[in-house]
Design an enzyme around this catalytic site. Sequence first.
Site, PDB file in Angstrom:
ATOM      1  N   GLY A  95      59.216  52.939  44.941  1.00  0.00           N
ATOM      2  CA  GLY A  95      58.647  51.597  44.901  1.00  0.00           C
ATOM      3  C   GLY A  95      58.390  51.182  43.467  1.00  0.00           C
ATOM      4  O   GLY A  95      58.162  52.034  42.598  1.00  0.00           O
ATOM      5  N   GLN A 105      55.166  46.514  36.414  1.00  0.00           N
ATOM      6  CA  GLN A 105      55.475  47.813  35.810  1.00  0.00           C
ATOM      7  C   GLN A 105      56.599  47.714  34.776  1.00  0.00           C
ATOM      8  O   GLN A 105      56.784  48.614  33.969  1.00  0.00           O
ATOM      9  CB  GLN A 105      55.839  48.847  36.890  1.00  0.00           C
ATOM     10  CG  GLN A 105      54.652  49.225  37.763  1.00  0.00           C
ATOM     11  CD  GLN A 105      55.044  50.221  38.836  1.00  0.00           C
ATOM     12  OE1 GLN A 105      55.487  49.831  39.915  1.00  0.00           O
ATOM     13  NE2 GLN A 105      54.903  51.502  38.553  1.00  0.00           N
ATOM     14  N   CYS A 148      53.124  57.906  40.704  1.00  0.00           N
ATOM     15  CA  CYS A 148      53.431  56.539  40.274  1.00  0.00           C
ATOM     16  C   CYS A 148      54.310  56.595  39.041  1.00  0.00           C
ATOM     17  O   CYS A 148      54.061  57.405  38.141  1.00  0.00           O
ATOM     18  CB  CYS A 148      52.122  55.813  39.965  1.00  0.00           C
ATOM     19  SG  CYS A 148      52.356  54.126  39.393  1.00  0.00           S
ATOM     20  N   LEU A 149      55.321  55.730  39.002  1.00  0.00           N
ATOM     21  CA  LEU A 149      56.205  55.730  37.833  1.00  0.00           C
ATOM     22  C   LEU A 149      55.449  55.348  36.553  1.00  0.00           C
ATOM     23  O   LEU A 149      55.877  55.684  35.463  1.00  0.00           O
ATOM     24  CB  LEU A 149      57.378  54.767  38.058  1.00  0.00           C
ATOM     25  CG  LEU A 149      58.346  55.170  39.183  1.00  0.00           C
ATOM     26  CD1 LEU A 149      59.386  54.083  39.411  1.00  0.00           C
ATOM     27  CD2 LEU A 149      59.029  56.502  38.877  1.00  0.00           C
ATOM     28  N   HIS A 159      50.121  50.811  47.922  1.00  0.00           N
ATOM     29  CA  HIS A 159      50.128  51.286  46.523  1.00  0.00           C
ATOM     30  C   HIS A 159      50.747  50.216  45.617  1.00  0.00           C
ATOM     31  O   HIS A 159      50.190  49.873  44.573  1.00  0.00           O
ATOM     32  CB  HIS A 159      50.920  52.605  46.448  1.00  0.00           C
ATOM     33  CG  HIS A 159      51.176  53.108  45.063  1.00  0.00           C
ATOM     34  ND1 HIS A 159      50.762  54.344  44.621  1.00  0.00           N
ATOM     35  CD2 HIS A 159      51.840  52.559  44.010  1.00  0.00           C
ATOM     36  CE1 HIS A 159      51.129  54.507  43.360  1.00  0.00           C
ATOM     37  NE2 HIS A 159      51.800  53.446  42.969  1.00  0.00           N
ATOM     38  N   GLU A 160      51.893  49.685  46.047  1.00  0.00           N
ATOM     39  CA  GLU A 160      52.581  48.679  45.221  1.00  0.00           C
ATOM     40  C   GLU A 160      51.770  47.398  45.125  1.00  0.00           C
ATOM     41  O   GLU A 160      51.723  46.761  44.074  1.00  0.00           O
ATOM     42  CB  GLU A 160      53.974  48.369  45.785  1.00  0.00           C
ATOM     43  CG  GLU A 160      54.941  49.544  45.809  1.00  0.00           C
ATOM     44  CD  GLU A 160      55.050  50.263  44.483  1.00  0.00           C
ATOM     45  OE1 GLU A 160      54.935  49.611  43.420  1.00  0.00           O
ATOM     46  OE2 GLU A 160      55.220  51.488  44.497  1.00  0.00           O
ATOM     47  N   HIS A 170      49.257  47.325  42.450  1.00  0.00           N
ATOM     48  CA  HIS A 170      49.771  46.999  41.116  1.00  0.00           C
ATOM     49  C   HIS A 170      49.645  45.506  40.818  1.00  0.00           C
ATOM     50  O   HIS A 170      49.412  45.105  39.686  1.00  0.00           O
ATOM     51  CB  HIS A 170      51.252  47.396  40.993  1.00  0.00           C
ATOM     52  CG  HIS A 170      51.477  48.843  40.705  1.00  0.00           C
ATOM     53  ND1 HIS A 170      51.025  49.449  39.555  1.00  0.00           N
ATOM     54  CD2 HIS A 170      52.124  49.807  41.406  1.00  0.00           C
ATOM     55  CE1 HIS A 170      51.382  50.728  39.573  1.00  0.00           C
ATOM     56  NE2 HIS A 170      52.039  50.983  40.693  1.00  0.00           N
TER      57      HIS A 170
HETATM   58 ZN    ZN Z   1      52.775  52.836  41.181  1.00  0.00          ZN
END
Ligand code: ZN
Length: 174
Positions: free
Chosen positions: A46, A51, A94-95, A136-137, A140
Amino acid sequence: MSVKEILTEPHEVLRQVSKPVERVTKEEQILMDDMLETMYHANGIGLAAIQIGIPKRIIVMDIAWKDEKRNPMYFVNPVIKNKNKDLSTYEEGCLSVPNQFAEIDRPATCEVEYLDYNGEKKMLFADGLLATCIQHEMDHLEGILFIDYLSKLKKSMILKKLSKEKKNSETLVI
Ligand code: ZN
């Protein structure tokens, strides 16, 4: 399509609240294509636009692509309509918080209203990993990272590690 740089914590842009998209145009579609390519390239499931530094309420996801063929999902202006009171726990990463993982409790199911890749209004019932991932997304979009749910001590340990890694990697840039 092109692979973009993913911002990592600590980074003030990641803490911005993203703005709603007025209309899904070619520009947003190109952004979604780039986000998807960036996500696959980074081995993620995701990615939110913030991000890669774009404060728009856009998310791309593909929760099963490692095992099966690609099944990309696009969410523009997602809104959670119903949340289950029961929680489920997943070990999240998480990225934007590289190499750090922690168990997080979230509502086990949720219903999400959103616009798709073509700007059409859709509704999705999510459970399991899908429910966790979309929540989660969506965090962000509010400038929230999963580490914000951890105890102060655990969060500061992770932040310390990340700052250290960032410093080290920056010294390698020539
Ligand atoms: Zn994330």
